[in-house]
Design a protein around this motif. Structure first.
Motif, PDB file in Angstrom:
ATOM      1  N   LEU A  26      11.673-137.372   3.100  1.00 23.55           N
ATOM      2  CA  LEU A  26      10.827-137.030   1.959  1.00 23.55           C
ATOM      3  C   LEU A  26      11.744-136.623   0.813  1.00 23.55           C
ATOM      4  N   THR A  27      11.748-137.397  -0.275  1.00 20.19           N
ATOM      5  CA  THR A  27      12.603-137.057  -1.411  1.00 20.19           C
ATOM      6  C   THR A  27      12.170-135.723  -2.007  1.00 20.19           C
ATOM      7  N   TRP A  28      13.081-135.078  -2.731  1.00 19.60           N
ATOM      8  CA  TRP A  28      12.736-133.769  -3.280  1.00 19.60           C
ATOM      9  C   TRP A  28      11.630-133.886  -4.325  1.00 19.60           C
ATOM     10  N   GLN A  29      11.594-135.031  -5.052  1.00 17.27           N
ATOM     11  CA  GLN A  29      10.496-135.232  -6.011  1.00 17.27           C
ATOM     12  C   GLN A  29       9.151-135.323  -5.297  1.00 17.27           C
ATOM     13  N   GLU A  30       9.138-136.049  -4.176  1.00 21.76           N
ATOM     14  CA  GLU A  30       7.902-136.153  -3.395  1.00 21.76           C
ATOM     15  C   GLU A  30       7.522-134.801  -2.800  1.00 21.76           C
ATOM     16  N   ALA A  31       8.520-134.076  -2.309  1.00 20.83           N
ATOM     17  CA  ALA A  31       8.247-132.758  -1.728  1.00 20.83           C
ATOM     18  C   ALA A  31       7.641-131.825  -2.769  1.00 20.83           C
ATOM     19  N   VAL A  32       8.191-131.832  -3.983  1.00 21.00           N
ATOM     20  CA  VAL A  32       7.655-130.995  -5.067  1.00 21.00           C
ATOM     21  C   VAL A  32       6.222-131.405  -5.382  1.00 21.00           C
ATOM     22  N   PHE A  33       5.987-132.711  -5.446  1.00 18.14           N
ATOM     23  CA  PHE A  33       4.642-133.197  -5.781  1.00 18.14           C
ATOM     24  C   PHE A  33       3.618-132.770  -4.738  1.00 18.14           C
ATOM     25  N   TRP A  34       3.914-133.013  -3.447  1.00 15.54           N
ATOM     26  CA  TRP A  34       2.928-132.748  -2.411  1.00 15.54           C
ATOM     27  C   TRP A  34       2.657-131.257  -2.246  1.00 15.54           C
ATOM     28  N   ILE A  35       3.697-130.431  -2.305  1.00 12.96           N
ATOM     29  CA  ILE A  35       3.480-128.997  -2.119  1.00 12.96           C
ATOM     30  C   ILE A  35       2.768-128.402  -3.337  1.00 12.96           C
ATOM     31  N   THR A  36       3.007-128.974  -4.525  1.00  7.06           N
ATOM     32  CA  THR A  36       2.306-128.503  -5.724  1.00  7.06           C
ATOM     33  C   THR A  36       0.842-128.916  -5.684  1.00  7.06           C
ATOM     34  N   LEU A  37       0.581-130.137  -5.229  1.00  4.17           N
ATOM     35  CA  LEU A  37      -0.806-130.585  -5.082  1.00  4.17           C
ATOM     36  C   LEU A  37      -1.530-129.728  -4.049  1.00  4.17           C
ATOM     37  N   HIS A  38      -0.851-129.433  -2.952  1.00  2.00           N
ATOM     38  CA  HIS A  38      -1.439-128.545  -1.935  1.00  2.00           C
ATOM     39  C   HIS A  38      -1.749-127.181  -2.532  1.00  2.00           C
ATOM     40  N   ARG A  39      -0.815-126.632  -3.318  1.00  2.00           N
ATOM     41  CA  ARG A  39      -1.032-125.329  -3.941  1.00  2.00           C
ATOM     42  C   ARG A  39      -2.252-125.351  -4.850  1.00  2.00           C
ATOM     43  N   MET A  40      -2.379-126.383  -5.657  1.00  2.00           N
ATOM     44  CA  MET A  40      -3.502-126.466  -6.592  1.00  2.00           C
ATOM     45  C   MET A  40      -4.837-126.519  -5.855  1.00  2.00           C
ATOM     46  N   LEU A  41      -4.931-127.386  -4.853  1.00  2.00           N
ATOM     47  CA  LEU A  41      -6.191-127.548  -4.126  1.00  2.00           C
ATOM     48  C   LEU A  41      -6.501-126.318  -3.275  1.00  2.00           C
ATOM     49  N   PHE A  42      -5.490-125.752  -2.638  1.00  2.00           N
ATOM     50  CA  PHE A  42      -5.697-124.587  -1.793  1.00  2.00           C
ATOM     51  C   PHE A  42      -6.139-123.382  -2.621  1.00  2.00           C
ATOM     52  N   THR A  43      -5.510-123.198  -3.782  1.00  2.00           N
ATOM     53  CA  THR A  43      -5.893-122.082  -4.656  1.00  2.00           C
ATOM     54  C   THR A  43      -7.283-122.296  -5.227  1.00  2.00           C
ATOM     55  N   LEU A  44      -7.628-123.550  -5.515  1.00  2.00           N
ATOM     56  CA  LEU A  44      -8.980-123.848  -5.990  1.00  2.00           C
ATOM     57  C   LEU A  44     -10.006-123.477  -4.928  1.00  2.00           C
ATOM     58  N   PHE A  45      -9.686-123.751  -3.674  1.00  2.00           N
ATOM     59  CA  PHE A  45     -10.577-123.359  -2.582  1.00  2.00           C
ATOM     60  C   PHE A  45     -10.700-121.841  -2.512  1.00  2.00           C
ATOM     61  N   ASP A  46      -9.567-121.133  -2.609  1.00  2.00           N
ATOM     62  CA  ASP A  46      -9.589-119.669  -2.596  1.00  2.00           C
ATOM     63  C   ASP A  46     -10.423-119.118  -3.745  1.00  2.00           C
ATOM     64  N   LEU A  47     -10.294-119.737  -4.897  1.00  2.00           N
ATOM     65  CA  LEU A  47     -11.057-119.304  -6.069  1.00  2.00           C
ATOM     66  C   LEU A  47     -12.556-119.414  -5.817  1.00  2.00           C
ATOM     67  N   CYS A  48     -12.995-120.559  -5.337  1.00  2.00           N
ATOM     68  CA  CYS A  48     -14.423-120.759  -5.047  1.00  2.00           C
ATOM     69  C   CYS A  48     -14.889-119.814  -3.940  1.00  2.00           C
ATOM     70  N   PHE A  49     -14.081-119.685  -2.904  1.00  2.00           N
ATOM     71  CA  PHE A  49     -14.409-118.797  -1.790  1.00  2.00           C
ATOM     72  C   PHE A  49     -14.521-117.350  -2.278  1.00  2.00           C
ATOM     73  N   GLY A  50     -13.580-116.955  -3.134  1.00  2.00           N
ATOM     74  CA  GLY A  50     -13.584-115.591  -3.653  1.00  2.00           C
ATOM     75  C   GLY A  50     -14.798-115.297  -4.513  1.00  2.00           C
ATOM     76  N   VAL A  51     -15.164-116.240  -5.383  1.00  2.00           N
ATOM     77  CA  VAL A  51     -16.335-116.054  -6.241  1.00  2.00           C
ATOM     78  C   VAL A  51     -17.593-115.897  -5.384  1.00  2.00           C
ATOM     79  N   ILE A  52     -17.730-116.748  -4.366  1.00  2.00           N
ATOM     80  CA  ILE A  52     -18.896-116.672  -3.475  1.00  2.00           C
ATOM     81  C   ILE A  52     -18.914-115.329  -2.744  1.00  2.00           C
TER      82      ILE A  52
END
Length: 302
Positions: A261-287
């Protein structure tokens, strides 16, 4: 407490926004629009994340019960929501302190007993994570043979011993607070050990779903990804100064990601995971905050 959770929710929004900008504006990085992930990939991501949280709630209830704290599913759900949002409050310790703060009267009150048990659960969970991360790293090595079975057996036995020592420590302290805790049986220690091993293995599933949408992963490659992500999660959690482990988790994953996994790909996938995971936490927290507020006002009116 409300102000702290508003800060936590605001932190979630900032992280989601910053992640989105990083995924679409940074030169030399893959873009979400270029990847064109199917909607089903996002559905699988959020469903797997939801399952992880449900499993976490079950384990939290079982863990708390060992120390005389019985929670119904509604209270345990609120606990997990407060924990999910509280970890984005600067310092991140607030998430641990607030979990368990919702009592049977639907009030949210921080007590030493809840803080003690919640902290103990996190210490135990991190101990399991270290063993699971080590096991996954060894499994990903070539010619590892039958090491998986021996690692699992050794890990479970080690966790049973760890739980015994942790249980004695908590009993000694809880006696000072008159907490009706009892010594944890071997059966329950085995249940907790295997439960938290399963939780850590599941934790990597959303990331595997994302990367697996564009890469065909064999067992060794999946194990290497899981090992890197598990270690990154632990590093992010230990860095208590970072809200939600932001930056620490991502940097650790990029450093530990497998060579294919190239470092560019690693940065992309972990950043995408962070965005989606935090979005889930945000919705969960509001509820969660909404449910907690509604239950409290309903208890006042009755």
């Amino acid at each position: 407490m409300t102000n702290r959770y508003l800060i936590g929710l605001a932190g979630c929004l900032v992280i989601v926004g910053a992640s989105y900008i990083a995924l679409n504006r940074v030169e030399g990085q893959p873009k979400i629009s270029d990847l064109d992930l199917a909607i089903w990939v996002y559905v699988q991501f959020f469903l797997s994340t939801a399952f992880i949280y449900v499993f976490s709630i079950v384990l939290w209830r079982f863990f708390a019960r060992q120390f005389g704290i019985r929670k119904d599913l509604g209270i345990a759900f609120i606990d997990m929501g407060l924990f999910a949002v509280g970890k984005y409050f600067p310092g991140k310790i607030w998430g641990i302190f607030a979990r368990g703060a919702c009592d049977g009267a639907d009030k949210i009150t921080i007590t030493r007993t809840n803080v003690l048990v919640s902290t103990a659960e996190q210490i135990y969970c991190l101990g399991v994570g270290v063993l699971v991360g080590t096991a996954l790293a060894l499994i990903s090595l070539p010619d590892i043979g039958g090491a998986l079975a021996s690692i699992v057996v050794i890990s479970v036995l080690a966790l049973c011993v760890l739980m015994q020592r942790l249980g004695v420590w908590i009993l000694d302290i809880s006696n000072k607070f008159r907490l009706p805790a009892t010594f944890i049986s071997m059966t329950n220690r085995l249940i907790l050990a295997n439960g938290y091993i399963g939780l850590w293995l599941l934790t990597s599933l959303p990331l595997i779903i994302l990367i697996g949408s564009s890469h065909t992963l064999n067992l060794s490659e999946a194990a290497a990804l899981m090992a890197a992500f598990t270690c990154a999660m632990i590093a992010g959690w230990i860095a208590v100064f970072a809200p939600g482990g932001i930056g620490i988790r991502e940097a650790s994953f990029v450093l530990l990601a497998p060579a294919w996994l190239t470092w560019q790909e690693a940065v992309f996938w972990i950043t995408l995971h962070r965005m989606l995971f935090t979005l889930f936490d945000l919705c969960f927290g509001v509820i969660t905050v909404g449910i907690a507020t509604f239950r409290y006002r309903l208890s006042l009116s009755s």
